[in-house]
Design a protein around this motif. Structure first.
Motif, PDB file in Angstrom:
ATOM      1  N   ALA A   1      39.974  42.821  38.015  1.00 25.89           N
ATOM      2  CA  ALA A   1      39.783  43.098  36.587  1.00 25.89           C
ATOM      3  C   ALA A   1      41.087  42.861  35.817  1.00 25.89           C
ATOM      4  CB  ALA A   1      39.300  44.533  36.389  1.00 25.89           C
TER       5      ALA A   1
ATOM      6  N   GLN B   1      41.575  39.189  35.284  1.00 32.77           N
ATOM      7  CA  GLN B   1      40.713  38.683  34.223  1.00 32.77           C
ATOM      8  C   GLN B   1      41.254  39.068  32.850  1.00 32.77           C
ATOM      9  OE1 GLN B   1      36.982  40.317  35.731  1.00 32.77           O
ATOM     10  NE2 GLN B   1      36.242  38.232  36.076  1.00 32.77           N
ATOM     11  N   LEU B   2      41.759  40.295  32.719  1.00 33.51           N
ATOM     12  CA  LEU B   2      42.321  40.737  31.438  1.00 33.51           C
ATOM     13  C   LEU B   2      43.560  39.928  31.079  1.00 33.51           C
ATOM     14  CD1 LEU B   2      41.911  44.617  31.718  1.00 33.51           C
ATOM     15  CD2 LEU B   2      40.546  43.019  30.344  1.00 33.51           C
TER      16      LEU B   2
ATOM     17  N   GLY C   1      37.622  43.039  28.247  1.00 30.21           N
ATOM     18  CA  GLY C   1      37.257  43.918  29.350  1.00 30.21           C
ATOM     19  C   GLY C   1      35.944  44.637  29.152  1.00 30.21           C
TER      20      GLY C   1
ATOM     21  N   CYS D   1      33.149  42.193  29.626  1.00 27.26           N
ATOM     22  CA  CYS D   1      32.981  41.927  31.067  1.00 27.26           C
ATOM     23  C   CYS D   1      32.235  43.078  31.736  1.00 27.26           C
ATOM     24  CB  CYS D   1      34.334  41.746  31.746  1.00 27.26           C
ATOM     25  SG  CYS D   1      34.934  40.069  31.729  1.00 27.26           S
ATOM     26  N   ALA D   2      32.630  44.293  31.420  1.00 27.37           N
ATOM     27  CA  ALA D   2      31.968  45.467  32.001  1.00 27.37           C
ATOM     28  C   ALA D   2      30.483  45.437  31.663  1.00 27.37           C
ATOM     29  CB  ALA D   2      32.608  46.750  31.490  1.00 27.37           C
TER      30      ALA D   2
ATOM     31  N   HIS E   1      36.507  47.337  35.139  1.00 30.92           N
ATOM     32  CA  HIS E   1      36.795  46.972  33.749  1.00 30.92           C
ATOM     33  C   HIS E   1      36.778  48.188  32.836  1.00 30.92           C
ATOM     34  CE1 HIS E   1      37.274  42.640  33.907  1.00 30.92           C
ATOM     35  NE2 HIS E   1      36.368  42.656  34.866  1.00 30.92           N
TER      36      HIS E   1
END
Length: 124
Positions: free
Chosen positions: A21, A24-25, A31, A34-35, A50
């Motif tokens: 995570a 990705q951030l 975030g 994504c979550a 996330h």
């Protein structure tokens, strides 16, 4: 509620999910989005990672995490039904996992710790 979202749920997550995570951030993804997407896919571990890193209201975080468990339960039930049709026998342990996910979703919605039993892999 006396405990924050992070206090309640950070201990059930393997660090590898948090690392992913964070990566990705760092690449600039949103975030919370994504979550939400992982919740729709029924992937509570990625969802939780996330959410632990996101700045969002606690109630929203609980809703998204609970939805991820509920979605995984739906997918698991579908898989159990497909196995039942394919192999002409029931798969009660697969159904039990779906039931555990529904219980986890309920606990999250109530702002409680997730308790899935002593042998659960998510309790590491």
């Amino acid at each position: 509620m006396s405990s924050s979202f992070n206090e309640l749920y950070s201990n059930i997550l393997n660090a590898v999910f948090l690392d992913r995570a964070r990566q990705q951030l760092e690449q600039g993804v949103d975030g919370l989005a994504c979550a939400d997407a992982y919740a729709d896919q029924g992937k509570p571990d990625f969802t939780l990672a996330h959410l632990l890193l996101a700045d969002a209201p606690e109630e929203l975080k609980r809703d998204i995490l609970a939805r991820s468990y509920e979605r995984r339960a739906e997918l698991t039930d579908e898989r159990a039904e497909a196995f039942d049709q394919q192999f002409h026998r029931p798969f009660p342990l697969v159904k039990l996992e779906a039931q555990k996910d529904r219980m986890s979703a309920q606990q999250v919605r109530q702002g409680k710790r997730i308790r899935r039993g002593a042998k659960s892999l998510t309790m590491n």
